[in-house]
Design an enzyme around this catalytic site. Sequence first.
Site, PDB file in Angstrom:
ATOM      1  N   LYS A  14       7.808  -4.381  15.011  1.00 52.01           N
ATOM      2  CA  LYS A  14       8.259  -3.085  14.488  1.00 52.01           C
ATOM      3  C   LYS A  14       9.175  -2.395  15.511  1.00 52.01           C
ATOM      4  CE  LYS A  14       7.362  -1.367  11.079  1.00 52.01           C
ATOM      5  NZ  LYS A  14       7.917  -1.490   9.694  1.00 52.01           N
ATOM      6  N   ASP A  31     -14.337  -7.973  20.253  1.00 52.07           N
ATOM      7  CA  ASP A  31     -13.186  -7.077  20.134  1.00 52.07           C
ATOM      8  C   ASP A  31     -11.909  -7.853  19.791  1.00 52.07           C
ATOM      9  OD1 ASP A  31     -11.866  -4.703  20.108  1.00 52.07           O
ATOM     10  OD2 ASP A  31     -12.155  -4.231  22.232  1.00 52.07           O
ATOM     11  N   THR A  40       5.943   2.674  12.624  1.00 49.21           N
ATOM     12  CA  THR A  40       4.570   2.990  13.010  1.00 49.21           C
ATOM     13  C   THR A  40       4.504   3.608  14.411  1.00 49.21           C
ATOM     14  OG1 THR A  40       2.524   1.872  13.680  1.00 49.21           O
ATOM     15  CG2 THR A  40       4.471   0.543  13.686  1.00 49.21           C
ATOM     16  N   ASP A  41       3.405   4.316  14.669  1.00 44.47           N
ATOM     17  CA  ASP A  41       3.199   4.840  16.027  1.00 44.47           C
ATOM     18  C   ASP A  41       2.768   3.729  16.996  1.00 44.47           C
ATOM     19  OD1 ASP A  41       0.643   4.392  15.042  1.00 44.47           O
ATOM     20  OD2 ASP A  41      -0.164   6.350  15.588  1.00 44.47           O
ATOM     21  N   GLU A  42       2.441   2.539  16.444  1.00 42.84           N
ATOM     22  CA  GLU A  42       1.949   1.468  17.321  1.00 42.84           C
ATOM     23  C   GLU A  42       3.031   0.960  18.270  1.00 42.84           C
ATOM     24  OE1 GLU A  42      -0.759  -1.304  15.525  1.00 42.84           O
ATOM     25  OE2 GLU A  42      -1.209   0.080  13.890  1.00 42.84           O
ATOM     26  N   ASN A  47      -1.988   5.822  11.398  1.00 45.48           N
ATOM     27  CA  ASN A  47      -2.727   5.022  10.404  1.00 45.48           C
ATOM     28  C   ASN A  47      -2.875   5.752   9.068  1.00 45.48           C
ATOM     29  OD1 ASN A  47      -3.562   3.852  13.063  1.00 45.48           O
ATOM     30  ND2 ASN A  47      -4.738   2.508  11.724  1.00 45.48           N
ATOM     31  N   ASN A  48      -2.481   5.080   8.002  1.00 47.24           N
ATOM     32  CA  ASN A  48      -2.610   5.645   6.657  1.00 47.24           C
ATOM     33  C   ASN A  48      -3.904   5.178   5.996  1.00 47.24           C
ATOM     34  OD1 ASN A  48       0.594   6.067   5.094  1.00 47.24           O
ATOM     35  ND2 ASN A  48       0.229   5.962   7.285  1.00 47.24           N
ATOM     36  N   PRO A  56      -8.273  -9.015  20.508  1.00 47.17           N
ATOM     37  CA  PRO A  56      -7.545  -9.164  21.779  1.00 47.17           C
ATOM     38  C   PRO A  56      -6.457  -8.096  21.902  1.00 47.17           C
ATOM     39  CG  PRO A  56      -7.588 -11.240  20.543  1.00 47.17           C
ATOM     40  CD  PRO A  56      -8.142 -10.191  19.635  1.00 47.17           C
ATOM     41  N   LEU A  93      10.329  -0.322   3.523  1.00 49.30           N
ATOM     42  CA  LEU A  93       8.905  -0.387   3.872  1.00 49.30           C
ATOM     43  C   LEU A  93       8.383  -1.814   3.990  1.00 49.30           C
ATOM     44  CD1 LEU A  93       9.223   2.333   1.848  1.00 49.30           C
ATOM     45  CD2 LEU A  93       6.830   2.503   2.445  1.00 49.30           C
ATOM     46  N   TYR A 133       2.569  -7.440  16.114  1.00 50.42           N
ATOM     47  CA  TYR A 133       3.000  -6.541  15.028  1.00 50.42           C
ATOM     48  C   TYR A 133       3.822  -5.390  15.600  1.00 50.42           C
ATOM     49  CZ  TYR A 133       2.640  -2.546  11.807  1.00 50.42           C
ATOM     50  OH  TYR A 133       2.922  -1.453  11.025  1.00 50.42           O
ATOM     51  N   LEU A 171       6.268 -10.035  -3.045  1.00 52.35           N
ATOM     52  CA  LEU A 171       4.899 -10.246  -3.534  1.00 52.35           C
ATOM     53  C   LEU A 171       4.132 -11.232  -2.646  1.00 52.35           C
ATOM     54  CD1 LEU A 171       5.317 -10.275  -7.439  1.00 52.35           C
ATOM     55  CD2 LEU A 171       4.874  -8.353  -5.922  1.00 52.35           C
ATOM     56  N   PHE A 182       0.825  -1.219   0.000  1.00 47.87           N
ATOM     57  CA  PHE A 182       0.000   0.000   0.000  1.00 47.87           C
ATOM     58  C   PHE A 182       0.862   1.274   0.000  1.00 47.87           C
ATOM     59  CE2 PHE A 182      -2.247   2.702   3.423  1.00 47.87           C
ATOM     60  CZ  PHE A 182      -2.797   3.578   2.489  1.00 47.87           C
TER      61      PHE A 182
HETATM   62  P1  NAD Z   1       1.481  -3.715   3.133  1.00 40.80           P
HETATM   63  O1  NAD Z   1       1.189  -4.940   3.935  1.00 40.80           O
HETATM   64  O2  NAD Z   1       0.391  -3.120   2.308  1.00 40.80           O
HETATM   65  O3  NAD Z   1       2.684  -4.020   2.131  1.00 40.80           O
HETATM   66  C1  NAD Z   1       3.837  -4.698   2.517  1.00 40.80           C
HETATM   67  C2  NAD Z   1       4.666  -5.020   1.275  1.00 40.80           C
HETATM   68  O4  NAD Z   1       5.871  -5.658   1.710  1.00 40.80           O
HETATM   69  C3  NAD Z   1       3.972  -5.997   0.311  1.00 40.80           C
HETATM   70  O5  NAD Z   1       4.137  -5.570  -1.012  1.00 40.80           O
HETATM   71  C4  NAD Z   1       4.690  -7.304   0.552  1.00 40.80           C
HETATM   72  O6  NAD Z   1       4.725  -8.151  -0.596  1.00 40.80           O
HETATM   73  C5  NAD Z   1       6.080  -6.831   0.941  1.00 40.80           C
HETATM   74  N1  NAD Z   1       6.782  -7.810   1.785  1.00 40.80           N
HETATM   75  C6  NAD Z   1       6.301  -8.411   2.909  1.00 40.80           C
HETATM   76  N2  NAD Z   1       7.224  -9.266   3.414  1.00 40.80           N
HETATM   77  C7  NAD Z   1       8.313  -9.172   2.591  1.00 40.80           C
HETATM   78  C8  NAD Z   1       9.591  -9.770   2.600  1.00 40.80           C
HETATM   79  N3  NAD Z   1       9.935 -10.670   3.546  1.00 40.80           N
HETATM   80  N4  NAD Z   1      10.475  -9.438   1.630  1.00 40.80           N
HETATM   81  C9  NAD Z   1      10.124  -8.534   0.671  1.00 40.80           C
HETATM   82  N5  NAD Z   1       8.931  -7.949   0.607  1.00 40.80           N
HETATM   83  C10 NAD Z   1       8.029  -8.257   1.561  1.00 40.80           C
HETATM   84  O7  NAD Z   1       2.081  -2.670   4.155  1.00 40.80           O
HETATM   85  P2  NAD Z   1       1.905  -1.081   4.205  1.00 40.80           P
HETATM   86  O8  NAD Z   1       0.639  -0.759   4.885  1.00 40.80           O
HETATM   87  O9  NAD Z   1       2.186  -0.537   2.860  1.00 40.80           O
HETATM   88  O10 NAD Z   1       3.085  -0.679   5.187  1.00 40.80           O
HETATM   89  C11 NAD Z   1       4.398  -0.376   4.696  1.00 40.80           C
HETATM   90  C12 NAD Z   1       5.298  -0.030   5.862  1.00 40.80           C
HETATM   91  O11 NAD Z   1       4.768   1.102   6.551  1.00 40.80           O
HETATM   92  C13 NAD Z   1       5.402  -1.143   6.907  1.00 40.80           C
HETATM   93  O12 NAD Z   1       6.732  -1.189   7.350  1.00 40.80           O
HETATM   94  C14 NAD Z   1       4.456  -0.705   8.016  1.00 40.80           C
HETATM   95  O13 NAD Z   1       4.888  -1.209   9.248  1.00 40.80           O
HETATM   96  C15 NAD Z   1       4.616   0.801   7.938  1.00 40.80           C
HETATM   97  N6  NAD Z   1       3.461   1.584   8.394  1.00 40.80           N
HETATM   98  C16 NAD Z   1       2.209   1.320   7.915  1.00 40.80           C
HETATM   99  C17 NAD Z   1       1.136   2.102   8.334  1.00 40.80           C
HETATM  100  C18 NAD Z   1      -0.260   1.872   7.778  1.00 40.80           C
HETATM  101  O14 NAD Z   1      -1.209   2.512   8.247  1.00 40.80           O
HETATM  102  N7  NAD Z   1      -0.436   1.012   6.789  1.00 40.80           N
HETATM  103  C19 NAD Z   1       1.338   3.141   9.250  1.00 40.80           C
HETATM  104  C20 NAD Z   1       2.642   3.392   9.720  1.00 40.80           C
HETATM  105  C21 NAD Z   1       3.693   2.604   9.272  1.00 40.80           C
HETATM  106  P1  TYD Z   2      -6.562  -1.579  11.102  1.00 41.61           P
HETATM  107  O1  TYD Z   2      -6.906  -0.992   9.758  1.00 41.61           O
HETATM  108  O2  TYD Z   2      -6.400  -3.056  11.203  1.00 41.61           O
HETATM  109  O3  TYD Z   2      -5.257  -0.793  11.623  1.00 41.61           O
HETATM  110  P2  TYD Z   2      -4.504  -0.862  13.068  1.00 41.61           P
HETATM  111  O4  TYD Z   2      -5.004  -2.025  13.820  1.00 41.61           O
HETATM  112  O5  TYD Z   2      -3.073  -1.020  12.645  1.00 41.61           O
HETATM  113  O6  TYD Z   2      -4.792   0.446  13.733  1.00 41.61           O
HETATM  114  O7  TYD Z   2      -7.684  -1.148  12.127  1.00 41.61           O
HETATM  115  C1  TYD Z   2      -7.990   0.211  12.396  1.00 41.61           C
HETATM  116  C2  TYD Z   2      -8.974   0.250  13.542  1.00 41.61           C
HETATM  117  O8  TYD Z   2     -10.213  -0.342  13.112  1.00 41.61           O
HETATM  118  C3  TYD Z   2      -8.539  -0.563  14.746  1.00 41.61           C
HETATM  119  O9  TYD Z   2      -8.934   0.121  15.934  1.00 41.61           O
HETATM  120  C4  TYD Z   2      -9.293  -1.872  14.611  1.00 41.61           C
HETATM  121  C5  TYD Z   2     -10.578  -1.450  13.930  1.00 41.61           C
HETATM  122  N1  TYD Z   2     -11.160  -2.456  13.016  1.00 41.61           N
HETATM  123  C6  TYD Z   2     -12.534  -2.765  13.144  1.00 41.61           C
HETATM  124  O10 TYD Z   2     -13.251  -2.237  14.020  1.00 41.61           O
HETATM  125  N2  TYD Z   2     -13.070  -3.677  12.267  1.00 41.61           N
HETATM  126  C7  TYD Z   2     -12.324  -4.302  11.310  1.00 41.61           C
HETATM  127  O11 TYD Z   2     -12.857  -5.140  10.556  1.00 41.61           O
HETATM  128  C8  TYD Z   2     -10.935  -3.954  11.203  1.00 41.61           C
HETATM  129  C9  TYD Z   2     -10.063  -4.610  10.159  1.00 41.61           C
HETATM  130  C10 TYD Z   2     -10.404  -3.022  12.077  1.00 41.61           C
END
Ligand code: NAD
Ligand code: TYD
Length: 373
Positions: free
Chosen positions: A166, A301, A137-139, A191-192, A303, A84, A162, A38, A15
């Site tokens: 991280k 919820d 991440t902020d998590e 969260n993005n 866990p 990433l 997770y 992939l 993403f």
């Molecule tokens: P995503 O799950 O959408 O994509 C992850 C990508 O990494 C995929 O294309 C996958 O094929 C690839 N990948 C996974 N394991 C791999 C491996 N062992 N070798 C090579 N490629 C591999 O993740 P995202 O949401 O795009 O997140 C990207 C980064 O940003 C992550 O490090 C995540 O922790 C961080 N992040 C995400 C968010 C969010 O809200 N999505 C927020 C803050 C930080």
């Molecule tokens: P998520 O997109 O999984 O991101 P993160 O857990 O990394 O914050 O979830 C965002 C919020 O939405 C989180 O508080 C969990 C909640 N959630 C639901 O309530 N229902 C769902 O089906 C999912 C996937 C998440």
Amino acid sequence: MVEKKTVIVTGGNGFIGTNMVRLLINSKAYRVVNLDALTYAANALSLADLEGSQDYVFVKGNITDSELVSSLFDQYQPAGIFHLAAESHVDRSIVSPEDFMQTNVVGTYRLLEAARAYYVTLAEEKKQEFRFLHVSTDEVFGSLGADGYFTEETPYAPNSPYAASKAASDHFVRAYHHTYGLPTIITNCSNNYGPYQFPEKMIPLMILNALSGKPLPVYGDGSNVRDWIYVEDHCKAVKLAFEKGTVGGEYAIGANNEQKNVNLVNKICSILDDIAPPIEVPQLRERGLKSYTELIQFVTDRPGHDRRYAIDSARITRELGWQAEVGFEAGLRQTVDWYLSNPKWVDQASGGSYSEWIEKNYAWRADAQRESK
Ligand code: NAD
Ligand code: TYD
């Protein structure tokens, strides 16, 4: 004309990776080598239009493969790496922490080792330029109560597997700077949301479930809070941190946009009611739904569900001049539009495997799914 820099991006088919690769290439300042395994979370369609571009190389491979990673550093002599690639879904980490350990911890460590070996071979000028940008991440900071914000000074307190993976990777990155002088930068973002997000995550899951008349499963009482940022704003912050950030530093990134989950789901429903009312969707017409909100179901919820995340991004604003540009209402509408306008991408991403995966692997989530039918 300024010469383009070659950089490695890991996880470019995910993403944020997809948006990151596009931003870098569109800036005309970078050539990108995208290393992605992939996994289920990647979508080959996301960057298909870049194939054949002189500024883009795709390498299918795993970041834990030291030999491959080292060979990419040798071959492409990059000016840096945007790391990433990760396993990124909290729910999956509750079921299969092993994958998170392997990719997020071992994978990051292997990249750091390869980067360190490469870095020492560089001439002084190239050393000055090289950056290892670790996207996190902020998590990692755990859960907030009703008040307060995460900053770069917040102590680490990860709660999910997770977040723990991280956090471990952040610590390795920090240690490689402190111990070996590798020029690292860590970004911790909230969260993005936006285009290309795999539909197991909350926002695309709700959009796509609604459009197919499935329940909208809100965990617990729906009052958990997340701080949402449009993905392009995040990518711009990461690019700026790479180009101008303090070596060895961290940047907390967020857009000041806290939303209770249930309110957010209501917002998504109201946008959909406006642009794709249930009465106009052929497969929903018979159901007589007046609003998608009728599909909302409160389910068991998650866990260990963190209560609230919120970021104070004053440092990156003060030091680098970054500010989020996309307002939430506009960004959310754009996102809903994108999922409506890209059925091929959605088909490829959905493929039915997520609900099968839940049934097979995830006892509490499967209960939630049954409850919500
Ligand atoms: P995503 O799950 O959408 O994509 C992850 C990508 O990494 C995929 O294309 C996958 O094929 C690839 N990948 C996974 N394991 C791999 C491996 N062992 N070798 C090579 N490629 C591999 O993740 P995202 O949401 O795009 O997140 C990207 C980064 O940003 C992550 O490090 C995540 O922790 C961080 N992040 C995400 C968010 C969010 O809200 N999505 C927020 C803050 C930080
Ligand atoms: P998520 O997109 O999984 O991101 P993160 O857990 O990394 O914050 O979830 C965002 C919020 O939405 C989180 O508080 C969990 C909640 N959630 C639901 O309530 N229902 C769902 O089906 C999912 C996937 C998440």
